[in-house]
Design a protein around this motif. Structure first.
Motif, short mmCIF file in Angstrom:
data_model
loop_
_atom_site.label_atom_id
_atom_site.label_comp_id
_atom_site.label_asym_id
_atom_site.label_seq_id
_atom_site.Cartn_x
_atom_site.Cartn_y
_atom_site.Cartn_z
N GLY A 164 0.87 -1.33 0.07
CA GLY A 164 -0.01 0.18 0.02
C GLY A 164 0.69 1.17 0.09
N PHE A 165 2.04 1.02 0.70
CA PHE A 165 2.80 2.62 0.76
C PHE A 165 3.31 2.82 -0.55
CE2 PHE A 165 7.15 3.68 1.21
CZ PHE A 165 7.07 5.30 1.69
N ARG A 166 3.85 1.57 -1.07
CA ARG A 166 4.50 1.76 -2.50
C ARG A 166 3.78 1.91 -3.61
NH1 ARG A 166 8.61 -3.07 -1.93
NH2 ARG A 166 10.75 -2.17 -0.90
N ALA A 167 2.44 1.71 -3.41
CA ALA A 167 1.22 2.07 -4.41
C ALA A 167 1.18 3.50 -4.19
CB ALA A 167 0.21 1.20 -4.40
N LEU A 168 0.82 4.17 -3.06
CA LEU A 168 0.52 5.34 -2.83
C LEU A 168 1.68 6.42 -3.35
CD1 LEU A 168 -1.34 4.88 0.71
CD2 LEU A 168 -2.29 5.86 -1.37
N TRP A 169 2.94 5.88 -3.08
CA TRP A 169 4.50 6.73 -3.31
C TRP A 169 4.17 6.68 -5.02
CZ3 TRP A 169 8.06 9.80 -1.96
CH2 TRP A 169 9.26 9.75 -2.78
N ALA A 170 3.78 5.74 -5.57
CA ALA A 170 3.83 5.67 -7.28
C ALA A 170 2.72 6.70 -7.51
CB ALA A 170 3.70 4.56 -7.66
N ARG A 171 1.92 6.76 -6.78
CA ARG A 171 0.68 7.80 -7.36
C ARG A 171 1.15 9.12 -6.92
NH1 ARG A 171 -4.58 8.30 -3.77
NH2 ARG A 171 -4.39 5.96 -4.05
N ALA A 172 1.84 9.34 -5.87
CA ALA A 172 2.08 10.73 -5.44
C ALA A 172 3.13 11.12 -6.39
CB ALA A 172 2.78 10.59 -3.92
N THR A 173 4.00 10.46 -6.86
CA THR A 173 5.07 10.94 -7.94
C THR A 173 4.79 10.79 -9.46
OG1 THR A 173 6.17 8.68 -7.50
CG2 THR A 173 6.84 10.26 -6.17
N SER A 174 3.48 10.39 -9.66
CA SER A 174 3.09 10.37 -11.14
C SER A 174 2.91 11.45 -11.64
CB SER A 174 1.95 9.12 -11.07
OG SER A 174 0.96 9.87 -10.55
N GLY A 175 2.88 12.54 -10.91
CA GLY A 175 2.41 13.92 -11.40
C GLY A 175 0.79 13.90 -11.48
N ALA A 184 -1.46 12.13 -1.13
CA ALA A 184 -1.17 10.75 -1.16
C ALA A 184 -0.10 10.27 -0.27
CB ALA A 184 -0.69 10.58 -2.64
N LEU A 185 0.98 11.45 -0.22
CA LEU A 185 2.06 11.20 0.65
C LEU A 185 1.63 11.12 2.16
CD1 LEU A 185 4.65 13.72 -0.71
CD2 LEU A 185 4.83 11.04 -0.66
N ASP A 186 0.65 11.83 2.51
CA ASP A 186 -0.09 11.87 3.84
C ASP A 186 -0.37 10.36 4.21
OD1 ASP A 186 0.67 14.34 4.62
OD2 ASP A 186 -0.90 15.22 4.15
N GLU A 187 -1.29 10.02 3.18
CA GLU A 187 -1.93 8.75 3.39
C GLU A 187 -0.84 7.37 3.34
OE1 GLU A 187 -5.24 6.15 0.85
OE2 GLU A 187 -4.88 7.98 0.09
N ALA A 188 -0.01 7.79 2.67
CA ALA A 188 1.34 6.47 2.52
C ALA A 188 1.99 6.64 3.95
CB ALA A 188 2.16 6.93 1.36
N LEU A 189 2.18 7.79 4.36
CA LEU A 189 2.92 7.86 5.66
C LEU A 189 2.11 7.54 6.67
CD1 LEU A 189 4.99 11.11 5.12
CD2 LEU A 189 6.06 8.91 5.13
N ALA A 190 0.88 7.50 6.78
CA ALA A 190 -0.03 7.13 7.89
C ALA A 190 0.04 5.56 7.84
CB ALA A 190 -1.36 7.45 7.45
N LEU A 191 0.48 4.79 6.96
CA LEU A 191 0.72 3.41 6.98
C LEU A 191 1.51 2.92 8.00
CD1 LEU A 191 -0.14 2.37 3.14
CD2 LEU A 191 -1.69 2.16 5.09
N TRP A 192 2.55 3.61 8.27
CA TRP A 192 3.88 3.50 9.13
C TRP A 192 3.40 3.46 10.56
CZ3 TRP A 192 8.90 2.34 7.44
CH2 TRP A 192 8.87 2.25 6.03
N ARG A 193 3.59 2.24 11.41
CA ARG A 193 3.35 2.32 13.02
C ARG A 193 4.37 2.43 13.58
NH1 ARG A 193 2.02 -2.43 13.39
NH2 ARG A 193 2.61 -3.05 11.21
N GLY A 194 5.91 2.26 13.22
CA GLY A 194 6.84 2.40 13.78
C GLY A 194 8.05 1.83 12.78
N LYS A 195 9.29 1.37 13.38
CA LYS A 195 10.19 0.94 12.56
C LYS A 195 9.79 -0.41 11.83
CE LYS A 195 13.42 3.65 14.49
NZ LYS A 195 14.12 4.63 13.58
N PRO A 196 10.07 -0.42 10.45
CA PRO A 196 9.66 -1.81 9.85
C PRO A 196 10.37 -2.99 10.51
CG PRO A 196 11.65 -0.36 8.90
CD PRO A 196 10.97 0.49 9.85
N LEU A 197 9.68 -3.98 10.39
CA LEU A 197 10.11 -5.31 10.98
C LEU A 197 10.64 -5.43 12.47
CD1 LEU A 197 12.12 -6.40 8.10
CD2 LEU A 197 9.99 -6.74 8.28
#
Length: 621
Positions: A111-122, A129-142
């Motif tokens: 989901g994060f990568r799809a939103l990043w691609a949408r954000a940078t697609s112009g 889109a970036l706000d939505e992508a960053l909201a998926l992070w709950r802490g340090k990955p793994l």
């Protein structure tokens, strides 16, 4: 079955139909994370074993892995999880491995990568889109996983993706303008700098936001803080772009205005290029040479073109492969065609990483790069820091294609990387894994020529010497030369020089392993010798690696397994894996899968001849 979602951008979080399903920590966490990172893709049993146990693989690991898969499926059969059939479909058994079958949005990483691609697609609202992508992070990955090397490396790469998104969001807020936006960026990045104090791209945006928000004095104090931090902890100056921002803020403060900055921290190009030689006027160690003829590498050239034209173009491309495979030829050929996309043109330096002479020092390498970029010798700074700063400023102002040829290791390369917007193409016999893991480099591993490519090369080079030869005769010559372009070029030189010698006749001579290396050298040039070229890396081997390579050359089949190597040394598989990893990193041994390897025939011949006989090295076990 109910919709399954798996979160890895924080603690492992599994939900089925919206209900959280607890997964026991430890090996099951590692297994599920390994599958989730490749959701929708096949993952081999060998790779899963490596990810679950690392170097301490127990006996019967395959049976235990099947039991772990069964336990994961049992967890997913809890109420709402879709029953036994649904769980089996979620973790599908495939020949030789497994596949985690989830919907496209089944992992937060996807989901994060799809939103990043949408954000940078112009297209659409990039900030939303970036706000939505960053909201998926709950802490340090793994988070919470056992810190095996692959976990640490993967988490580092994911964190870099998150930081890039954070920085892009900060840029958008700065572009939007307004004191509230500037203050928000300054506060948010100040918190991040406590955790990432050496990330100068964060400092640039933080200092700029302070200044634009009317806090110029505080911005200058923060610049002084990072300057002292870098000097005290790393012994370096701030980057050229950060210094440029500082001087612009000083100028704006004197004039009572704002800095003229279209993009955070990027210095304006000079009105005229530096005096001295112009790009293209230097010799072998300066600008890239004229485009040579290249045969048999169409697919590799297409792969490099694809990297250059991709939306997220890398800043570094590593071209690695064994000695004699043609890395330099490929890189120089491609650089000549790609240079037109870089206003500063191409510059090249031979770093002599694998050479009869010592590796080139960083200070001298910077001098050659600067001279290739048009800086006159009298204008070169004397010190390393001055040359580094000038190179960064030049490549920031006029993006260049920088060819760092024949690198010794990642540390040598790091001091020579150009500014953002430029492209560094690095060739090396080493795989330079650190550049991929830490700097986000893309890698292209150059392998031996296949039979069609080899025949094409021999036919193109041989001319009359191969006229009338049957295709099968040339294919055997390619095989006996292990598909190495250097070996084939040496063989073709003999065909052209020795009267009446045919490809079939030379193949007969090369079949005798005792004389093969003697035939694959010109006799008057160490760089045109397979023995000398392939053997150069042996001096970099540790005692254990040399012992293993010698034993493999004497006793192993061309293709062998991890257990075979462990048996040859009478050591555990963990130790054997470590030693093989060193040989693979130098491209002396090919890795076919996580636990299968190949020792090419010419590497075997050189190792068997140059390395001490294994019985003399028993004490190294």
């Amino acid at each position: 079955m109910d919709r399954v979602s798996i979160g890895i951008l924080g603690d492992l979080d599994v939900r089925v139909g919206g209900k959280q399903v607890p997964i026991p920590r430890g090996r099951l966490h590692l297994l599920l994370a390994a599958l989730a990172l490749r959701a929708g893709q096949f993952v081999s049993t060998e790779e899963l074993i490596d990810h679950v146990w690392g170097e301490e693989v127990p006996p019967g690991a395959r049976t235990t892995l099947r039991a772990y898969i069964k336990r994961l499926r049992a967890r997913l059969r809890e109420p709402g999880a879709g029953g036994e059939d649904g769980a089996a479909r979620l973790i599908e058994a495939r020949p030789g491995g497994y596949l985690l079958a989830v919907e496209e949005a089944g992992t937060d990483l996807h989901g994060f990568r799809a939103l990043w691609a949408r954000a940078t697609s112009g297209e659409g609202n990039e900030l939303a889109a970036l706000d939505e992508a960053l909201a998926l992070w709950r802490g340090k990955p793994l988070a919470g996983l056992q810190p095996l090397p692959w976990v640490v490396e993967t988490a580092s790469g994911l964190t870099e993706e998150w930081l890039r998104a954070v920085e892009r969001r900060a840029d958008l807020l700065i572009e939007r303008g307004g004191k509230a936006a500037f203050d928000a960026v300054a506060v948010e990045l100040r918190v991040l700098l406590a955790e990432y104090p050496f990330r100068e791209s964060l400092w640039r945006r933080h200092i700029l936001a302070l200044h634009l928000g009317g806090r110029s004095a505080e911005a200058l104090l923060r610049y002084d803080e990072v300057r002292r931090l870098l000097a005290d902890q790393l012994g370096v100056e701030p980057s050229a772009s950060l210094r440029s921002l500082y001087h612009r803020i000083l100028t704006a403060a004197d004039d009572g205005g704002e800095p003229d900055i279209a993009e955070p921290g990027v210095p304006s190009p000079p009105s005229q290029p530096p005096r001295g030689r112009q790009p293209g006027e230097t010799g072998d160690d300066g600008a890239a040479a004229p485009r040579p003829e290249l045969v048999g590498r169409r697919r590799c050239l297409a792969a490099l073109d694809a990297l250059l034209d991709s939306r997220h173009r890398p800043g570094i491309i590593v071209v690695d492969g064994p000695a004699g495979v043609g890395k330099t030829a490929l890189a120089r050929y491609w650089a000549a065609s790609a240079a037109g996309k870089f206003p500063g043109g191409p510059v090249r330096v031979n770093l002599r990483g694998f050479h009869s002479r010592p590796p080139l020092g960083v200070r001298e390498a910077l001098a050659r790069l600067l001279q290739g970029a048009g800086v006159g010798e009298a204008e070169l700074p004397r010190g390393l820091s001055g040359r580094s700063a000038m190179f960064t400023e030049l490549t920031a102002a006029r993006p260049m294609l920088v060819l760092l040829d024949n690198a010794h290791d990642a540390e040598q390369v790091r001091h020579l990387l150009p500014a953002s917007g430029s492209l560094a193409v690095v060739t090396s016999q080493r795989q330079l894994r650190g550049l991929v893991a830490r700097e986000g480099a893309s890698r292209l591993t150059l392998g031996r020529l296949d039979p069609d490519e080899g025949v094409q090369l021999v036919t193109a080079l041989g001319g009359p010497a191969v006229t009338g030869a049957r295709r099968g005769e040339i294919e055997e010559l390619v095989e006996l030369c292990a598909g190495l372009p250097l070996a084939l070029r040496i063989a073709v030189e003999q065909l052209a020089r020795v009267p009446s010698l045919t490809p079939a006749g030379l193949a007969v001579e090369l079949r005798d392993e005792r004389s093969r290396l003697a035939l694959l050298e010109t006799g008057d040039d160490d760089s045109a010798s397979i023995r000398g070229t392939l053997g150069r890396a042996h001096q970099l081997l540790g005692p254990g690696e040399a012992t293993l390579l010698g034993k493999l050359a004497q006793h192993a089949e061309a293709e062998f397994g991890l257990d075979d190597a462990a048996a040859l040394l009478a050591v555990g598989q963990g130790k054997a894996h470590t030693l093989l990893n060193g040989l693979v990193s130098l491209n002396l041994v090919e890795q076919l899968s996580l636990r299968r390897y190949r020792l090419p025939c010419l590497q075997r011949a050189v190792a068997g001849e140059l390395l001490p006989k294994p019985r003399a090295l028993n004490a190294v076990r």
